[in-house]
Design a protein around this motif. Structure first.
Motif, PDB file in Angstrom:
ATOM      1  N   ASN A   1       0.823  -1.211   0.000  1.00  0.00           N
ATOM      2  CA  ASN A   1       0.000   0.000   0.000  1.00  0.00           C
ATOM      3  C   ASN A   1       0.857   1.261   0.000  1.00  0.00           C
ATOM      4  N   TYR A   2       2.125   1.131   0.388  1.00  0.00           N
ATOM      5  CA  TYR A   2       3.044   2.283   0.323  1.00  0.00           C
ATOM      6  C   TYR A   2       3.703   2.338  -1.055  1.00  0.00           C
ATOM      7  N   PRO A   3       3.654   3.508  -1.700  1.00  0.00           N
ATOM      8  CA  PRO A   3       4.391   3.626  -2.956  1.00  0.00           C
ATOM      9  C   PRO A   3       5.886   3.822  -2.659  1.00  0.00           C
ATOM     10  N   ALA A   4       6.743   3.413  -3.572  1.00  0.00           N
ATOM     11  CA  ALA A   4       8.180   3.680  -3.412  1.00  0.00           C
ATOM     12  C   ALA A   4       8.816   4.007  -4.756  1.00  0.00           C
ATOM     13  N   GLU A   5       8.653   3.117  -5.725  1.00  0.00           N
ATOM     14  CA  GLU A   5       9.282   3.340  -7.037  1.00  0.00           C
ATOM     15  C   GLU A   5       8.208   3.641  -8.072  1.00  0.00           C
ATOM     16  N   GLU A   6       8.577   4.502  -9.003  1.00  0.00           N
ATOM     17  CA  GLU A   6       7.641   4.901 -10.050  1.00  0.00           C
ATOM     18  C   GLU A   6       7.270   3.736 -10.964  1.00  0.00           C
TER      19      GLU A   6
ATOM     20  N   ALA B   1      10.396   1.530   2.811  1.00  0.00           N
ATOM     21  CA  ALA B   1      10.039   0.564   1.773  1.00  0.00           C
ATOM     22  C   ALA B   1       8.607   0.737   1.307  1.00  0.00           C
ATOM     23  N   GLY B   2       8.383   0.355   0.085  1.00  0.00           N
ATOM     24  CA  GLY B   2       7.059   0.351  -0.522  1.00  0.00           C
ATOM     25  C   GLY B   2       7.151  -0.455  -1.801  1.00  0.00           C
ATOM     26  N   VAL B   3       6.093  -0.429  -2.580  1.00  0.00           N
ATOM     27  CA  VAL B   3       6.117  -1.274  -3.775  1.00  0.00           C
ATOM     28  C   VAL B   3       7.225  -0.819  -4.740  1.00  0.00           C
ATOM     29  N   GLY B   4       8.007  -1.767  -5.191  1.00  0.00           N
ATOM     30  CA  GLY B   4       9.123  -1.493  -6.086  1.00  0.00           C
ATOM     31  C   GLY B   4      10.466  -1.381  -5.377  1.00  0.00           C
ATOM     32  N   THR B   5      10.453  -1.261  -4.054  1.00  0.00           N
ATOM     33  CA  THR B   5      11.728  -1.170  -3.310  1.00  0.00           C
ATOM     34  C   THR B   5      12.575  -2.411  -3.589  1.00  0.00           C
ATOM     35  N   HIS B   6      13.837  -2.170  -3.900  1.00  0.00           N
ATOM     36  CA  HIS B   6      14.755  -3.274  -4.197  1.00  0.00           C
ATOM     37  C   HIS B   6      15.955  -3.206  -3.262  1.00  0.00           C
ATOM     38  N   LEU B   7      16.227  -4.290  -2.584  1.00  0.00           N
ATOM     39  CA  LEU B   7      17.362  -4.336  -1.657  1.00  0.00           C
ATOM     40  C   LEU B   7      18.256  -5.517  -2.025  1.00  0.00           C
TER      41      LEU B   7
END
Ligand SMILES: [Zn+2]
Ligand SMILES: [Zn+2]
Length: 237
Positions: free
Chosen positions: A11-16, A227-233
């Motif tokens: 539900n949290y945005p992170a990456e476009e 973190a949010g959707v699209g976060t990459h670690l």
């Protein structure tokens, strides 16, 4: 070797370019194996985000469903069709429901005992009372990566189980921590517990709640990852 983690549903945005929605999913790539932890609430959104992240569907060999809530299992029907080899790990408490929904899927039952699903990747086993839930642990050289769905059994309980399986510091904590209804005092108590366990990075999202995210940021500084959707670690294995 590298462990790559990509948040695919949140539900949290992170990456476009990624679609948000209530729920959680995280993709784990370790060596050449891909594991999908939870599937979010909506399979079509999940598939779009998998494509956006450029994850090849034949890489996914396992799906783990943390618990029976729709916002974690809703995308399962679509996700299992990504390739024919996928094995699905589901807790004993909702195994029969998944079996009825997907009679031909390769289902693996998860008991309350810890389970190693591939080299150095473990499930806690189902924990908790009312809502039983499974969390995932990756054992890396620098410590444990723990991924939770909603952490309904309680963060402490999950960490105690994880560190009883592999006695190590915690490198990173990801997923939903279900702190939305906790007050400042309760969250600060959890923060001092996390510090006592030497948790290095926190990348919690989904049902972690605004207040907890703010307090994590204040207390962990740059070691808190929004973190949010699209976060990459990426972590060294
Ligand atoms: Zn949830
Ligand atoms: Zn839940």
């Amino acid at each position: 070797m590298i462990v790559d983690l990509t948040v695919l549903f949140d539900n949290y945005p992170a990456e476009e370019g990624f679609e948000t929605g209530w729920g959680y999913s995280c993709f784990i790539k370790k060596d050449e194996e891909g594991i999908l932890f939870d599937t979010g609430a909506d399979g079509q959104k999940l598939i779009k985000n998998i494509q956006k992240a450029e994850i090849k569907s034949d890489l996914i060999s396992k799906i783990v469903i943390s618990h029976a809530h729709e916002d974690h299992s809703g995308g399962l029907k679509e996700a299992v069709e990504l390739n024919s080899q996928i094995e699905i790990y589901v807790g004993d408490s909702f195994y029969n429901g998944v079996k009825a929904l997907l009679p031909y899927a390769k289902l693996k039952k998860v008991s309350s005992e810890p389970l190693e699903i591939t080299e150095e990747v473990y499930l806690t086993g189902e924990l908790g009372e009312k809502i039983k839930e499974v969390s995932l642990i990756i054992n890396t050289k620098e410590g444990l990566i723990i991924i939770t769905g909603c952490a309904h059994p309680g963060v402490e309980k999950i960490i105690e189980r994880a560190t009883s399986i592999v006695k190590k510091n915690i490198l990173a904590l990801l997923g939903g921590l279900h702190l939305m209804y906790k007050n400042k005092k309760e969250i600060l108590e959890l923060i001092s517990y996390l510090k006592s366990k030497n948790v290095k990075y926190i990348a919690s999202s989904h049902c972690t709640g605004e207040l907890a995210r703010k307090l994590f940021e204040e207390n962990f500084g740059e070691r808190f990852i929004k973190a949010g959707v699209g976060t990459h670690l990426s972590f060294k294995n």
